[in-house]
Design an enzyme around this catalytic site. Sequence first.
Site, short mmCIF file in Angstrom:
data_model
loop_
_atom_site.label_atom_id
_atom_site.label_comp_id
_atom_site.label_asym_id
_atom_site.label_seq_id
_atom_site.Cartn_x
_atom_site.Cartn_y
_atom_site.Cartn_z
N THR A 105 50.49 29.61 75.84
CA THR A 105 50.57 30.06 74.34
C THR A 105 49.27 28.46 73.93
O THR A 105 48.27 28.98 73.11
CB THR A 105 51.49 29.77 73.58
OG1 THR A 105 52.80 31.06 73.99
CG2 THR A 105 51.21 30.08 72.33
N THR A 181 55.60 27.81 77.18
CA THR A 181 56.80 26.95 77.61
C THR A 181 57.57 28.01 78.16
O THR A 181 59.25 27.50 78.68
CB THR A 181 57.13 26.96 75.81
OG1 THR A 181 57.52 28.19 75.88
CG2 THR A 181 55.96 25.89 75.76
N ASP A 182 58.31 28.98 78.88
CA ASP A 182 59.15 29.53 79.10
C ASP A 182 59.31 29.22 80.66
O ASP A 182 60.04 29.23 80.18
CB ASP A 182 58.50 30.83 79.32
CG ASP A 182 58.99 32.40 78.02
OD1 ASP A 182 59.15 33.52 78.41
OD2 ASP A 182 59.66 31.94 77.33
N LYS A 260 64.29 24.26 78.28
CA LYS A 260 63.79 24.99 76.95
C LYS A 260 65.94 25.69 76.85
O LYS A 260 65.77 26.35 77.60
CB LYS A 260 63.17 26.42 77.37
CG LYS A 260 62.22 26.63 76.11
CD LYS A 260 61.81 27.61 76.30
CE LYS A 260 60.90 28.28 75.36
NZ LYS A 260 60.27 29.11 74.82
#
Lengths: 438, 621
Positions: A105, A181-182, A260
């Site tokens: 992203t 970020t995943d 996360k």
Amino acid sequence: MSDGAPVDPWVRARSLPMGTVVLVRTSDGREWKGAVVPPHELSGDRILQLKLASGYNVGIRVGDSDRIEVVGAAPTNGNGSPRPTSRPPARGGEGWVALLTTGGTIASRVDYRTGGVRPVREESEILGFYPDLDRDGPVRVVPVFDRLSEEIGPPDWEEMARRTVDAFSQGARGVVIAHGTDTLAYTSAALSFLLENLPGPVVVVGAQRSPDRPSSDGFTNMAAAVRLARHPEIGEVVVVMHDGLSDDRFAIHRGTRVRKMHSSRRDAFRSRNGPPIGWIEGSTVHLARPFRARSEGLAVYSGPMGTAAAVLWFQPGLEPSRAEAYVAGAAGVIIAGTGLGHVALNHLPWIRAAIARGTTVAMTTQCLEGVADPFVYATGRELSRAGVVYLGDMLPETAYTKLLWALGRSQDPAVVRDLLLAPRAGEVEPRHDAEDHP
Amino acid sequence: MKAGLEVHQQLATGKLFCACPAELSETVVRTVSRRLRATGGENHAIDAAAAFQAARNLTYEYEATPTSCLVELDEEPPHALNPDALDVALTMALLLDARPLDEIEVMRKIVVDGSNTSGFQRTALVAVDGRLEVAGKTYSIPTICLEEDAARKVGESKDGVRYRLDRLGIPLVEIATGPEISSGPEARAVAEELGILLRATGRVRRGIGSIREDVNVSTDGGARVELKGVQELRRIHQYVQGEVDRQNALLAAASTLRTRSARVSDDAPVDVSELLRGRATGALGEALKRGGVVLGIGLPGFGGLLAPPDGSKERLGRELADRARSSGVRGLFHSDEVPAQGVEGDLVTSLRARLGADGDSDAFVLVAAPDSEAAGRALTAVRGRAREAVEGVPEETRDPLPDGRTRYSRPLPGRDRMYPETDVPPIPVPAERLRALRARLPPHPKEVRARLVAAHGVSEEVARTLQRDGEVERFDSLVAKGHGAGLTAQLLAREIPATGDTEDPFQFPLDLLDQLLATVERGEFAKEGLGPVVAALAGGAPTVRDAVAKAGLASMSREALAALAESLVTKNAELVAAKGAGAFSPLMGDLMREVRGRRDGQEVAEVLRETLAKRASTGAT
């Protein structure tokens, strides 16, 4: 298509270039005028999307007796093809920071034409997005690949590690890696094992909100990451993301200790089993815990990763045969067991058999906080006697990357076991405070 | 001159994209601070408005309340579009004969004034091409939209703005008319009828701020301007005329500028602080004394156009000053003001020379600010406006001012600012859904009014008032209980509204109204006293009996009334002797005031006539 057979207006509509201005007359006497835009992936059957002069999109069902007339060509600049605000990068100068882009992203844009997410590749495009980046010194963009982070795998970790070593050897003061970020925490853990002797910080950073949004956390995250990459003392892999929901504070997480913990919050990334190493507020970097100091020598690549590892998340009622089938052929398995590291004892037979075949089986806790300890309960003692390696407070994901790394060094289960247990990059923390649990 | 109306009505369904209630709150749970960047959405063509706002480099503080959640904090993706809210919008579409779309596409409209935490507003077009009939004239309703309300501003500082998230996400139905309105009363009638239709759905929020009206003014040769938040629609005529005047003045200025081949340069502003130090007074002098700076630019060709000699209120200088103000700097001084603030004589000559504005038809502009960066930003905004002045009239959003003028607010949103909200899937509008809504359609307000007039003999105006205030149901219920329609209408349509439109209006429960009407009908006080009794209840009297006493209306006996009439006639003996029966009118007024509703007006008249007749027959005493 035979002569005289009318073209289905829906088929015709779909063949028009994006941005073509059309007049649609539906059979019930309605009229619509607008520019053809890509349909939403979830749009209904025969729904044509038009952008009206007001800017609103509308969805119109095109019946087979409706009429479509082209009244204006698509604009030559593509009616929405990105006109990137770009800047040429500043060149030369001491103390440059390498910015490795991998997609995600933080370095992507929403493509109006396809409706999908397109990674940003060009250096000038990145600097156009993040104009503050080179405020404290030059930043050189190194495009590595373009992947959504759920598509990233061990070969990509190797590539990132090698390019990091290259950047340092070319004189970079620090390296920033822009990442989705995943799976960001998997990468930061993997890189912690694949890189040794770092002469500067390696900062992995992402964004929870895409940069087409004015509220994107990417802007401030990226600036904080670049600032940290210039830190004169740090020599390890860390993650920098928002700490809390305001834009004024960022946490510095050890690459092997972070996870996360929320699917969407800016502060989704949390250090586990202990606080972050430090924080960044404004232009101040505050380090609160011991960190690895940078080395004076060259960065070393200690790959490659091995293969054939798996993570097994235990659930009550999991059939041993299912688990066995899942791990068949694996060189190593990380079990995320319940509590202090337990599984139902009817799984013992396949575990023993796997270990006998040379598979490394290691235990972590699915609680994600606290230690996996084999001595407190009989179950743990049994598993330990069977040869399962207990990994203390190591996160399951970190253990997985460490296992792969160890399998890359050796196929000998005894060596793999020793490597798993030997502290290397802060992946196990022997001391826990009451205040640690967030 | 023509204007269009845009009505925004808050809905009482839950919020549009999350599970929070649509309620305001005074409880602040936590505050977060954010910065917003200028982006052009997916096109990355940073549009004027966004860049303009972002250039101010502000920090926004957002207060979370129990009625806001992670979605309002921009920490969780939006949920699916609230189906109840969409039903209300579709119901309005059906009531207005508009065409709903086959599929609704939610859009993002970039807004960078901080009033949306995400930096954009979610908005969707629901239906087009409706119409509304008011007093025999038909108005077009080009669009009906459904969108989320913005966060509400609760504070401002030089570094930023503070917003509360309770209002963010409350659904708004936006109904726009075509530019077909040309008077204040017309605008009010149209707005009222739209309000009545909206309330007929039964799902709208009530109270201050729940409905807002904007006026769009388009003039020939000029530009489209949006006036946001016009509070008094009856003044629409004033605003529209004012806008026409303003635009005409600007067009005339543009023509002169073109004749003079005026062009606005990009030269850096000049720091003239030293020239002015010790000489400038007023705002310029003050700024320098406080350690600030004064920067200036020349505007060749603009001489005399900033404040035209006829002293008309609309002038280009004010537009330039408004731009400077919206970039955060008050205090713009221009050459047409000379002499003022100590800028006169040789100082003017020096300034003109320094700023390259030597000629008579040249102007210069000075801006005082705490530092040169702020002053520079203000002058960049001023320059931008000066460039637009050569072209003509810019499209803008303007704020209406109490004196009937308007003030620049921000640039008009362009179509570049809208792009699809891909986090929310498109919403199909199948025929079955419309059929189901049509079956449940509330009776058209016109039909309701007709019924009230026919069945109960109330006037059309009273019927509209009952509708406007949402009191038709209660009217019907009280009349069904046996109360007189006239009295009930008086209570609901006159006395209760007269208690005032305050922040926290007193709510009259139905059983209280029932009691009140019964008390009057029993004769415990006269219907003329209804007003004071209602006021006493609104003022806090706990029961009807207490309110009657508080209003001083404890019943008056017939004997007491007769005695009162007697004493009044005696006091006014001369008048009575002179006018005889003609004394009735003035004395009636006085007597009614004394009686103050304690006896029925008809009875009072009767007693007074009797008393006068007796006096006449017995002759002067």
